[in-house]
Design an enzyme around this catalytic site. Structure first.
Site, mmCIF file in Angstrom:
data_model
loop_
_atom_site.group_PDB
_atom_site.id
_atom_site.type_symbol
_atom_site.label_atom_id
_atom_site.label_comp_id
_atom_site.label_asym_id
_atom_site.label_seq_id
_atom_site.Cartn_x
_atom_site.Cartn_y
_atom_site.Cartn_z
ATOM 1 N N HIS A 148 0.763 -1.291 0.019
ATOM 2 C CA HIS A 148 0.179 -0.084 -0.070
ATOM 3 C C HIS A 148 0.875 1.352 -0.201
ATOM 4 O O HIS A 148 1.537 1.608 0.862
ATOM 5 C CB HIS A 148 -0.859 -0.098 1.303
ATOM 6 N N HIS A 201 0.746 5.559 -1.372
ATOM 7 C CA HIS A 201 0.603 6.765 -2.375
ATOM 8 C C HIS A 201 1.803 7.388 -2.489
ATOM 9 O O HIS A 201 2.243 8.309 -1.719
ATOM 10 C CB HIS A 201 -0.428 7.653 -1.372
ATOM 11 N N GLN A 216 2.889 11.326 -1.834
ATOM 12 C CA GLN A 216 2.912 11.911 -0.334
ATOM 13 C C GLN A 216 4.302 11.741 -0.062
ATOM 14 O O GLN A 216 4.505 12.520 1.131
ATOM 15 C CB GLN A 216 1.936 10.932 0.341
ATOM 16 N N ARG A 222 -5.108 15.547 6.426
ATOM 17 C CA ARG A 222 -5.458 15.524 5.048
ATOM 18 C C ARG A 222 -5.610 16.727 4.518
ATOM 19 O O ARG A 222 -5.285 16.815 3.113
ATOM 20 C CB ARG A 222 -6.918 14.515 5.126
ATOM 21 N N TYR A 256 -5.069 7.431 -6.862
ATOM 22 C CA TYR A 256 -6.146 8.183 -7.013
ATOM 23 C C TYR A 256 -6.323 9.470 -7.415
ATOM 24 O O TYR A 256 -7.326 10.300 -7.679
ATOM 25 C CB TYR A 256 -6.910 8.110 -5.383
ATOM 26 N N HIS A 291 -11.894 3.452 -3.153
ATOM 27 C CA HIS A 291 -11.202 4.293 -2.062
ATOM 28 C C HIS A 291 -11.562 3.908 -0.705
ATOM 29 O O HIS A 291 -10.760 3.671 0.205
ATOM 30 C CB HIS A 291 -11.217 5.603 -2.329
ATOM 31 N N ARG A 350 -16.421 5.374 2.248
ATOM 32 C CA ARG A 350 -16.933 6.939 2.379
ATOM 33 C C ARG A 350 -17.056 7.393 0.875
ATOM 34 O O ARG A 350 -17.747 8.439 0.639
ATOM 35 C CB ARG A 350 -15.869 7.806 3.048
ATOM 36 N N HIS A 401 -5.554 -0.956 6.182
ATOM 37 C CA HIS A 401 -5.702 -0.497 7.832
ATOM 38 C C HIS A 401 -6.338 -1.752 8.802
ATOM 39 O O HIS A 401 -6.041 -2.451 9.388
ATOM 40 C CB HIS A 401 -6.285 0.709 8.071
ATOM 41 N N ASP A 431 2.299 3.214 2.823
ATOM 42 C CA ASP A 431 1.099 3.986 2.587
ATOM 43 C C ASP A 431 1.560 5.717 2.556
ATOM 44 O O ASP A 431 1.848 6.051 1.099
ATOM 45 C CB ASP A 431 0.429 4.021 4.302
HETATM 46 ZN ZN ZN Z 1 -3.689 5.086 2.068
#
Ligand code: ZN
Length: 458
Positions: free
Chosen positions: A63, A65, A68, A89, A128, A214, A217, A276, A327
């Site tokens: 996992h 991103h 980031q 965030r 994403y 995603h 949510r 998670h 992550d």
């Molecule tokens: Zn993530």
């Protein structure tokens, strides 16, 4: 016509290698077309054959991103009030607003280079950031996916690309907010993006493309069902139960907790990775373990964001599978993910060697083999140093002071004492991409990253 077994066989010889059944000595690994064709232990090295000390199978990073990575260290100042995942965030959304495809490629290449140097040989990129700064799709709809694929090619890392469906800002299909405009697709547009990403990924020799709703949510129940139909046999990843607010919102929306809701509304099986899954009841822990899905644990990021602690002991006791992910990429180090997973359990349960399989077992070996097996399954590839698996290897420096004399406790010394500083070489598909702990293209990748970062933080 060129047939597979006409391609040349290369060999690597190791004094010791970690095979699926445990450590073996004097191991010759034969490699053809990037995968192991045969594995032989108790061999005698041939004249002139290059000899290495100690080989581990490369660790999957299930996992990430990647973008980031560029904001690592920028969200560690205390704000006026409420420093939480949600305030982090907001900073992340502002940062990614500025990135174009070339920026994403440069930052991702750096992150992937650091993953290879840190013991990871394949990454699950949970991707994403799809559209331009105005939220409009690029002329080539999967241009950003192309930037990720290009970064994988730049660095040599194995890629399992997970294009993300993101449509809503909260449970019950709430309308998206401004900071999410670059992520958004409806089902038709996402299907086009996914097809194009699959086409682009064919340029990499062993890339895999899965899908990623995603979170509960960000997608509706109907979208989740459609996605399962679009990817019946491949990796399907979802963020879930990372934050208590998410659990509370899910309860308010449905009367069920997130993992409880997912397990009762989707055919969750061994193709799924629940990223998670931090906040579980005892019943959810048992149900998740029995589903065959992989829990995607990201201990460094979960600690950095103050998420909470996964009930790893009960989950593994129930037969649950897990892998590790970097992550947010605030720090990239396979050993530190495993170390922190164990230390989190020690601190809360006030005991030691919690994740060891049983009495007399090595904690480091248990952690490494579980994360290797679960991570490989989550990324859709065969695990370990085994015929047919990708020839992805990490070698350790046996002269490292933390490893000297520790042959019988090698993985414990690596994970708990030396960390990544003991990594010597890394091979991907049989090609050496890290030597002496440094990526072979480090200078060029770092130069491109430096130019991009100066622009992003200007
Ligand atoms: Zn993530």
């Amino acid at each position: 016509m060129q047939v597979e077994h006409d391609s040349p066989v290369r060999t690597l010889f190791f004094d010791r290698a970690l095979l699926p059944g445990g450590w073996a000595k004097d191991v010759r690994l034969s490699i053809r077309s990037g995968t192991f064709s045969s594995i032989d232990a108790d061999c005698t090295p041939r004249p002139g054959e290059e000899r290495q000390s100690c080989a581990l199978p490369g660790m999957p990073n299930l996992h990430s991103h990647a973008f980031q990575r560029a904001m690592a260290g920028m969200a560690e100042h205390r704000g006026p009030a409420g420093n939480s995942f949600w305030t982090w965030r907001e900073i992340m959304y502002r940062f990614l607003d500025r990135m174009n495809p070339d920026d994403v490629r440069a930052v991702a290449a750096l992150a992937y280079m650091e993953m290879l140097e840190g013991g990871f040989t394949r990454v699950g990129e949970f991707h994403y950031l799809h559209h331009d700064q105005d939220g409009q799709r690029y002329a080539a709809i999967a241009e950003m996916s192309g930037a990720i694929i290009a970064a994988a090619a730049d660095s040599g890392i194995g890629m399992t690309l997970l294009p993300v469906l993101y449509s809503h800002s909260g449970f019950g299909a709430q309308p998206p907010i401004q900071g999410q405009r670059r992520f958004l697709n409806d089902m038709d547009q996402f299907a086009r993006l996914l097809n194009e990403a699959r086409r682009i990924a064919e340029a990499l020799p062993d890339a895999i493309v899965g899908v990623a709703p995603h979170s509960l949510r960000a997608v509706s129940a109907e979208q989740l069902a459609s996605l399962g139909d679009m990817q019946p046999h491949g990796p399907i990843h979802i963020h879930i139960a990372e934050q208590m607010k998410e659990v509370d919102d899910c309860l308010a929306w449905s009367g069920k907790r997130p993992v409880e809701w997912l397990l009762s509304h989707a055919d969750v099986d061994e193709h799924w990775c629940l990223v998670h899954a931090t906040h579980l009841t005892a019943k959810e822990t048992l149900s998740l373990a029995q589903s065959g899905a992989v829990a995607g644990l990201c201990p460094i990021t979960e600690a950095n964001l103050g998420d909470g602690l996964f009930p790893a002991l009960d989950y593994v006791a129930a037969g649950g599978r897990y892998g590790i992910g970097s992550d947010s990429n605030v720090l990239i180090d396979a050993t530190e993910e495993l170390r922190l997973l164990e230390y989190g359990q020690r601190l809360t349960l006030r005991g030691r060697n919690i994740m060891a399989e049983g009495a007399g077992q090595s904690t480091g070996a248990s952690l490494y083999q579980h994360a290797l097996s679960g991570g490989s399954a989550a990324l859709g590839v065969k695990a370990g140093i085994a015929p047919g698996a990708a020839a992805d290897l990490v070698s350790l420096d046996m002269e490292h002071p933390s490893l000297l004399g520790k042959a019988d406790a090698m993985l414990d010394a690596f994970i708990f004492a030396s960390g990544r500083t003991a990594i010597d070489c890394v091979w991907r598909r049989g090609e050496r991409v890290v030597t002496g702990g440094r990526h072979v293209k480090r200078e060029a990748i770092l130069r491109a990253y430096s130019v991009t970062l100066q622009k992003l933080i200007a």
